[in-house]
Design a protein around this motif. Structure first.
Motif, PDB file in Angstrom:
ATOM      1  N   ILE A  94     -26.043 -14.006 -77.651  1.00  0.00           N
ATOM      2  CA  ILE A  94     -26.692 -15.282 -77.347  1.00  0.00           C
ATOM      3  C   ILE A  94     -28.024 -15.092 -76.626  1.00  0.00           C
ATOM      4  O   ILE A  94     -28.893 -15.951 -76.732  1.00  0.00           O
ATOM      5  CB  ILE A  94     -25.780 -16.270 -76.604  1.00  0.00           C
ATOM      6  CG1 ILE A  94     -25.388 -15.793 -75.230  1.00  0.00           C
ATOM      7  CG2 ILE A  94     -24.570 -16.613 -77.430  1.00  0.00           C
ATOM      8  CD1 ILE A  94     -24.571 -16.810 -74.427  1.00  0.00           C
ATOM      9  N   TYR A  95     -28.197 -13.990 -75.925  1.00  0.00           N
ATOM     10  CA  TYR A  95     -29.508 -13.735 -75.310  1.00  0.00           C
ATOM     11  C   TYR A  95     -30.588 -13.625 -76.376  1.00  0.00           C
ATOM     12  O   TYR A  95     -31.735 -13.995 -76.137  1.00  0.00           O
ATOM     13  CB  TYR A  95     -29.481 -12.462 -74.475  1.00  0.00           C
ATOM     14  CG  TYR A  95     -28.771 -12.569 -73.147  1.00  0.00           C
ATOM     15  CD1 TYR A  95     -28.304 -13.783 -72.654  1.00  0.00           C
ATOM     16  CD2 TYR A  95     -28.563 -11.444 -72.371  1.00  0.00           C
ATOM     17  CE1 TYR A  95     -27.651 -13.866 -71.441  1.00  0.00           C
ATOM     18  CE2 TYR A  95     -27.915 -11.519 -71.151  1.00  0.00           C
ATOM     19  CZ  TYR A  95     -27.459 -12.738 -70.690  1.00  0.00           C
ATOM     20  OH  TYR A  95     -26.819 -12.810 -69.485  1.00  0.00           O
ATOM     21  N   ARG A 131     -29.867 -17.490 -79.054  1.00  0.00           N
ATOM     22  CA  ARG A 131     -30.088 -18.835 -78.524  1.00  0.00           C
ATOM     23  C   ARG A 131     -31.188 -18.930 -77.478  1.00  0.00           C
ATOM     24  O   ARG A 131     -31.810 -19.966 -77.345  1.00  0.00           O
ATOM     25  CB  ARG A 131     -28.782 -19.373 -77.943  1.00  0.00           C
ATOM     26  CG  ARG A 131     -27.717 -19.502 -79.032  1.00  0.00           C
ATOM     27  CD  ARG A 131     -26.481 -20.125 -78.531  1.00  0.00           C
ATOM     28  NE  ARG A 131     -25.524 -20.276 -79.622  1.00  0.00           N
ATOM     29  CZ  ARG A 131     -24.419 -20.954 -79.523  1.00  0.00           C
ATOM     30  NH1 ARG A 131     -24.091 -21.554 -78.399  1.00  0.00           N
ATOM     31  NH2 ARG A 131     -23.602 -21.042 -80.541  1.00  0.00           N
ATOM     32  N   TYR A 132     -31.391 -17.874 -76.708  1.00  0.00           N
ATOM     33  CA  TYR A 132     -32.323 -17.967 -75.582  1.00  0.00           C
ATOM     34  C   TYR A 132     -33.632 -17.215 -75.788  1.00  0.00           C
ATOM     35  O   TYR A 132     -34.594 -17.458 -75.084  1.00  0.00           O
ATOM     36  CB  TYR A 132     -31.672 -17.458 -74.289  1.00  0.00           C
ATOM     37  CG  TYR A 132     -30.392 -18.160 -73.932  1.00  0.00           C
ATOM     38  CD1 TYR A 132     -30.240 -19.528 -74.102  1.00  0.00           C
ATOM     39  CD2 TYR A 132     -29.317 -17.446 -73.432  1.00  0.00           C
ATOM     40  CE1 TYR A 132     -29.059 -20.161 -73.777  1.00  0.00           C
ATOM     41  CE2 TYR A 132     -28.132 -18.084 -73.099  1.00  0.00           C
ATOM     42  CZ  TYR A 132     -28.014 -19.439 -73.278  1.00  0.00           C
ATOM     43  OH  TYR A 132     -26.839 -20.062 -72.950  1.00  0.00           O
ATOM     44  N   ARG A 177     -19.100 -19.626 -73.836  1.00  0.00           N
ATOM     45  CA  ARG A 177     -19.838 -18.841 -72.842  1.00  0.00           C
ATOM     46  C   ARG A 177     -20.959 -19.674 -72.230  1.00  0.00           C
ATOM     47  O   ARG A 177     -21.190 -19.630 -71.027  1.00  0.00           O
ATOM     48  CB  ARG A 177     -20.388 -17.568 -73.481  1.00  0.00           C
ATOM     49  CG  ARG A 177     -21.060 -16.653 -72.506  1.00  0.00           C
ATOM     50  CD  ARG A 177     -20.030 -16.148 -71.497  1.00  0.00           C
ATOM     51  NE  ARG A 177     -20.680 -15.229 -70.595  1.00  0.00           N
ATOM     52  CZ  ARG A 177     -20.581 -15.297 -69.266  1.00  0.00           C
ATOM     53  NH1 ARG A 177     -19.825 -16.203 -68.710  1.00  0.00           N
ATOM     54  NH2 ARG A 177     -21.210 -14.451 -68.513  1.00  0.00           N
ATOM     55  N   GLU A 178     -21.653 -20.444 -73.062  1.00  0.00           N
ATOM     56  CA  GLU A 178     -22.703 -21.322 -72.543  1.00  0.00           C
ATOM     57  C   GLU A 178     -22.120 -22.375 -71.601  1.00  0.00           C
ATOM     58  O   GLU A 178     -22.713 -22.670 -70.560  1.00  0.00           O
ATOM     59  CB  GLU A 178     -23.452 -22.000 -73.686  1.00  0.00           C
ATOM     60  CG  GLU A 178     -24.426 -21.082 -74.369  1.00  0.00           C
ATOM     61  CD  GLU A 178     -25.250 -21.803 -75.410  1.00  0.00           C
ATOM     62  OE1 GLU A 178     -26.464 -21.594 -75.428  1.00  0.00           O
ATOM     63  OE2 GLU A 178     -24.675 -22.584 -76.194  1.00  0.00           O
ATOM     64  N   ASN A 233     -20.444 -20.903 -77.708  1.00  0.00           N
ATOM     65  CA  ASN A 233     -20.429 -22.231 -77.078  1.00  0.00           C
ATOM     66  C   ASN A 233     -19.635 -22.217 -75.777  1.00  0.00           C
ATOM     67  O   ASN A 233     -20.062 -22.806 -74.769  1.00  0.00           O
ATOM     68  CB  ASN A 233     -19.843 -23.272 -78.033  1.00  0.00           C
ATOM     69  CG  ASN A 233     -20.773 -23.595 -79.186  1.00  0.00           C
ATOM     70  OD1 ASN A 233     -21.983 -23.371 -79.120  1.00  0.00           O
ATOM     71  ND2 ASN A 233     -20.203 -24.108 -80.259  1.00  0.00           N
TER      72      ASN A 233
END
Length: 62
Positions: free
Chosen positions: A10-11, A14-15, A47-48, A45
């Motif tokens: 996700i790093y 998403r980010y 984890r976020e 999701n």
């Protein structure tokens, strides 16, 4: 799939905190792409949500 590895994906996904090249190197060394695994979206999701819950708690206590 170990849940803490979701952060690596996700790093990048998403980010944008990791580049595509950095993630590709991770995939090469780890042996498979976490984002292609079944359940990735659900785990990402969750984890976020955990990250947001931690932040809300920090605001409430600090």
């Amino acid at each position: 799939m170990p849940p803490h590895l979701i952060l690596t994906a996700i790093y990048c996904d998403r980010y944008g905190w990791r580049s595509k090249a950095e993630y590709a190197e991770f995939v090469h060394r780890y042996g498979f792409d976490l984002m292609s695994r079944p359940g990735y979206e659900t785990l990402a999701n969750l984890r976020e949500l955990m990250m947001v819950a931690w932040l809300v708690h920090q605001v409430g206590t600090n």
